[in-house]
Motif scaffolding. Structure first.
Motif: not given
Length: 128
Positions: A101-123
């Protein structure tokens, strides 16, 4: 949880030889597709051995040769001390992020774990 295959605090006896557990952790890391992540605990669970701390130790000692930025904390916070390097990889790969957020000056983003997490599917486990 076996720790026999983990390196001792002094490191491996032969610098070029990786402990078997470390090799397995690094192999899983290389399977994670660009733009996706697994937590330290996910990797341990996928292997059926060790835990988040053991995976973290392997990544700290040996992770430089693999896409280390794809193995992350469960809360999505970027690896302290490596945030900017990791962020460059995440942006290049299109990894889902939650912008600070803009209020969190100097803070880097976090990963969106709900969308980024991989379960190993397809392997299939054991397939190389």
């Amino acid at each position: 949880m076996s720790q026999e295959s983990l390196p001792s605090d002094g490191g491996p006896e032969h610098p070029d030889a990786l402990p078997e557990y470390a090799e397995r952790v690094l192999e899983v890391t290389e399977l994670i597709p660009p733009g996706r992540v697994m937590t330290y605990g996910d990797v341990a669970e996928w292997l059926g051995e060790g835990g988040p701390r053991q995976v973290g130790r392997v990544m700290a000692l040996y992770g430089g040769a693999v896409p280390w930025w794809r193995v992350v904390r469960a809360d999505g916070v970027l690896l302290p001390g490596h945030e900017l390097r990791a962020l460059g990889h995440y942006r290049a790969e299109g990894t889902p992020l939650k912008e600070a957020s803009r209020a969190a000056e100097g803070h880097v983003p976090r990963l969106d774990m709900r969308r980024a997490r991989w379960d190993g599917g397809g392997h299939t486990e054991g397939h190389t």
